[in-house]
Design a protein around this motif. Sequence first.
Motif, mmCIF file in Angstrom:
data_model
loop_
_atom_site.group_PDB
_atom_site.id
_atom_site.type_symbol
_atom_site.label_atom_id
_atom_site.label_comp_id
_atom_site.label_asym_id
_atom_site.label_seq_id
_atom_site.Cartn_x
_atom_site.Cartn_y
_atom_site.Cartn_z
ATOM 1 N N LYS A 191 3.679 17.751 -13.200
ATOM 2 C CA LYS A 191 5.221 18.612 -14.095
ATOM 3 C C LYS A 191 4.862 19.315 -15.269
ATOM 4 O O LYS A 191 5.575 20.045 -15.762
ATOM 5 N N ASN A 192 4.838 17.571 -16.034
ATOM 6 C CA ASN A 192 4.218 18.332 -17.734
ATOM 7 C C ASN A 192 2.923 18.879 -17.882
ATOM 8 O O ASN A 192 3.352 19.668 -18.774
ATOM 9 N N ARG A 207 4.058 10.088 -7.843
ATOM 10 C CA ARG A 207 5.661 10.228 -8.030
ATOM 11 C C ARG A 207 4.419 10.169 -9.587
ATOM 12 O O ARG A 207 4.998 11.588 -10.179
ATOM 13 N N ILE A 208 3.257 9.616 -9.809
ATOM 14 C CA ILE A 208 2.668 9.896 -11.902
ATOM 15 C C ILE A 208 2.369 11.291 -11.327
ATOM 16 O O ILE A 208 2.036 12.193 -12.452
ATOM 17 N N GLN A 220 1.120 -1.274 -0.248
ATOM 18 C CA GLN A 220 -0.022 0.158 -0.017
ATOM 19 C C GLN A 220 0.704 0.977 0.253
ATOM 20 O O GLN A 220 0.682 2.327 -0.489
ATOM 21 N N GLU A 221 1.770 1.700 0.605
ATOM 22 C CA GLU A 221 2.889 2.202 0.504
ATOM 23 C C GLU A 221 3.482 2.290 -0.532
ATOM 24 O O GLU A 221 3.104 3.730 -0.928
ATOM 25 N N LYS A 222 4.407 1.623 -1.293
ATOM 26 C CA LYS A 222 4.600 1.569 -2.463
ATOM 27 C C LYS A 222 3.848 2.478 -3.453
ATOM 28 O O LYS A 222 3.660 3.165 -4.317
ATOM 29 N N ILE A 223 2.092 1.333 -3.478
ATOM 30 C CA ILE A 223 0.995 2.636 -4.856
ATOM 31 C C ILE A 223 0.930 3.611 -3.947
ATOM 32 O O ILE A 223 0.878 4.143 -5.380
#
Length: 130
Positions: free
Chosen positions: A54-55, A47-48, A38-41
Amino acid sequence: MTDITKVLMRKNSLRKQCQELSVAEVEKIIADLSDILQEKIADEQARIEADREKNEKIELIRKMMQEADLGFEDIKDMVASAPKKKVEAKYSIVDAAGEEHFWSGRGRTPVVFQQYFEQHGVDKEACLIK
């Protein structure tokens, strides 16, 4: 790939390692792995989202440059000459001569820090500036 990763990635190896564990221990491992997942998700989603924002900003700047009839060549020198932000020290030690040394924690460990760690049997976290 580390040994633990090899075990975790191979079902038969994992089964063998879990043979001596109780049901409660296996449930604990699964719960911990679920928390990590869950932390990684959440990290990946953050990040996404940051990349998306940013884009969007880059696209806005691109449109503004088009409207102002400016190209990259027009601003390239200004961007290249922007001052770089200095990284603050994260670790400090006082050597045998009483001299204080600082390190940001980035890059290779400075020799003086490596020697200090070996002589005092500590790691860099023991030298963290509070």
